[in-house]
Design a protein around this motif. Structure first.
Motif, PDB file in Angstrom:
ATOM      1  N   SER A   6      24.312 -24.041  -2.082  1.00 53.84           N
ATOM      2  CA  SER A   6      25.627 -24.263  -1.479  1.00 53.84           C
ATOM      3  C   SER A   6      25.586 -24.185   0.038  1.00 53.84           C
ATOM      4  CB  SER A   6      26.628 -23.219  -2.009  1.00 53.84           C
ATOM      5  OG  SER A   6      26.240 -21.924  -1.603  1.00 53.84           O
ATOM      6  N   GLN A  11      30.873 -29.112   3.575  1.00 55.29           N
ATOM      7  CA  GLN A  11      31.911 -29.678   2.730  1.00 55.29           C
ATOM      8  C   GLN A  11      32.822 -30.579   3.545  1.00 55.29           C
ATOM      9  OE1 GLN A  11      34.316 -26.737   0.847  1.00 55.29           O
ATOM     10  NE2 GLN A  11      35.388 -28.171  -0.473  1.00 55.29           N
ATOM     11  N   TRP A  16      41.065 -29.287   1.051  1.00 57.38           N
ATOM     12  CA  TRP A  16      40.413 -28.030   0.705  1.00 57.38           C
ATOM     13  C   TRP A  16      39.508 -27.564   1.834  1.00 57.38           C
ATOM     14  CZ3 TRP A  16      42.402 -25.256  -2.964  1.00 57.38           C
ATOM     15  CH2 TRP A  16      43.129 -25.896  -3.978  1.00 57.38           C
ATOM     16  N   PRO A  18      37.863 -24.570   4.183  1.00 58.67           N
ATOM     17  CA  PRO A  18      37.381 -23.239   3.773  1.00 58.67           C
ATOM     18  C   PRO A  18      38.493 -22.206   3.686  1.00 58.67           C
ATOM     19  CG  PRO A  18      35.855 -24.231   5.315  1.00 58.67           C
ATOM     20  CD  PRO A  18      37.033 -25.152   5.248  1.00 58.67           C
ATOM     21  N   THR A  21      40.476 -22.856   0.547  1.00 59.56           N
ATOM     22  CA  THR A  21      39.673 -22.516  -0.618  1.00 59.56           C
ATOM     23  C   THR A  21      39.680 -21.017  -0.855  1.00 59.56           C
ATOM     24  OG1 THR A  21      38.222 -24.433  -0.268  1.00 59.56           O
ATOM     25  CG2 THR A  21      37.385 -22.659  -1.661  1.00 59.56           C
ATOM     26  N   ARG A  86      35.620 -27.397  -4.812  1.00 57.92           N
ATOM     27  CA  ARG A  86      34.507 -26.719  -4.142  1.00 57.92           C
ATOM     28  C   ARG A  86      33.159 -27.133  -4.725  1.00 57.92           C
ATOM     29  NH1 ARG A  86      30.563 -25.339  -2.832  1.00 57.92           N
ATOM     30  NH2 ARG A  86      29.787 -23.490  -1.744  1.00 57.92           N
ATOM     31  N   LEU A 210      35.235 -17.967  -4.899  1.00 61.11           N
ATOM     32  CA  LEU A 210      35.855 -18.879  -3.929  1.00 61.11           C
ATOM     33  C   LEU A 210      36.116 -18.186  -2.598  1.00 61.11           C
ATOM     34  CD1 LEU A 210      38.446 -20.756  -6.191  1.00 61.11           C
ATOM     35  CD2 LEU A 210      36.376 -21.717  -5.167  1.00 61.11           C
ATOM     36  N   ALA A 215      31.124 -22.410   2.210  1.00 59.38           N
ATOM     37  CA  ALA A 215      31.906 -23.635   1.965  1.00 59.38           C
ATOM     38  C   ALA A 215      31.103 -24.887   2.281  1.00 59.38           C
ATOM     39  CB  ALA A 215      33.181 -23.622   2.802  1.00 59.38           C
TER      40      ALA A 215
END
Length: 224
Positions: A6, A11, A16, A18, A21, A86, A210, A215
């Motif tokens: 990840s 992202q 969405w 960070p 999220t 995510r 989450l 992120a």
């Protein structure tokens, strides 16, 4: 089995972010705690042989109860939606179907509980009972199947901690125990209450993930 790092690719910015999220993670945790508290309260009254005041449609306690369930499912909807957004690189049909089922049905449950909350205030008392029945069936079928598919998919990847996958898998047998199978076996109120624990624990674990995970997801290889 394959790795799901990840930290490699940032992202995409959009709805969405960070911050949102992490907010969805907190909402999922709060929603799960509220749901457990509501079910625990109802179970305690049942154990004591007391008829809950919220069964009187249109009473102040009714509005409080249904409004509480609306908040609980709204929080969990945000949690599932944030999770689906995510984990963007998990190319798994099981994951795609399962996460879609949970997002759609928790959204429908949220809208449904909002509807049955305000229905008596506008003179639509007749929709309360069938509305709650539809919500219950939807949650029992769609969310249960969805979490099971998500759990199977996560067991085949490193996208999330394995204990999250195990908790998601346990939702199905626990729901059967609380629903159609439990009454036939004559399970007690305490066991019926404990049957909600895997779902609540899974939501709390998802919410915590989450709130704390990086992120920056990365595309993954297909798992099925």
């Amino acid at each position: 089995m394959f790795g799901y790092d990840s930290r490699s690719i940032r992202q995409p910015r959009g709805r969405w972010t960070p911050k949102r999220t992490r907010g969805a993670g907190l909402a999922a945790i709060l929603g799960a705690v509220i749901l457990f508290g509501h079910i625990g309260y109802g179970s305690a009254l049942q154990y004591l042989g007391i008829v809950p005041g919220y069964e009187t449609v249109g009473s102040a306690v009714y509005y409080l109860s249904e409004g509480t369930l609306f908040l609980a499912w709204a929080g969990m909807f945000l949690g599932f939606a944030g999770l689906r957004a995510r984990v963007v690189g998990l190319e798994s049909r099981l994951w795609n179907v399962g996460s879609a089922l949970t997002v759609i049905d928790t959204a429908m449950a949220t809208v449904g509980f909002l509807a049955v909350t305000v229905a008596p205030a506008v003179g639509a008392i007749g929709v309360v009972e069938p509305g709650n029945m539809v919500i219950g069936l939807g949650v029992m079928i769609a969310v249960t199947v969805g979490t099971f598919l998500m759990g199977v998919s996560l067991l085949r990847t490193d996208a999330m901690p394995r204990y999250v996958a195990v908790l998601l898998l346990l939702v199905l047998p626990a729901t059967l125990l609380a629903g159609p199978v439990g009454p036939a076996l004559g399970v007690g109120i305490v066991i019926a209450l404990l049957s909600i624990v895997p779902f609540v624990a899974a939501m709390i674990a998802i919410g915590n993930w989450l709130r704390t995970v990086s992120a920056e997801p990365v595309p993954a290889e297909p798992s099925d």
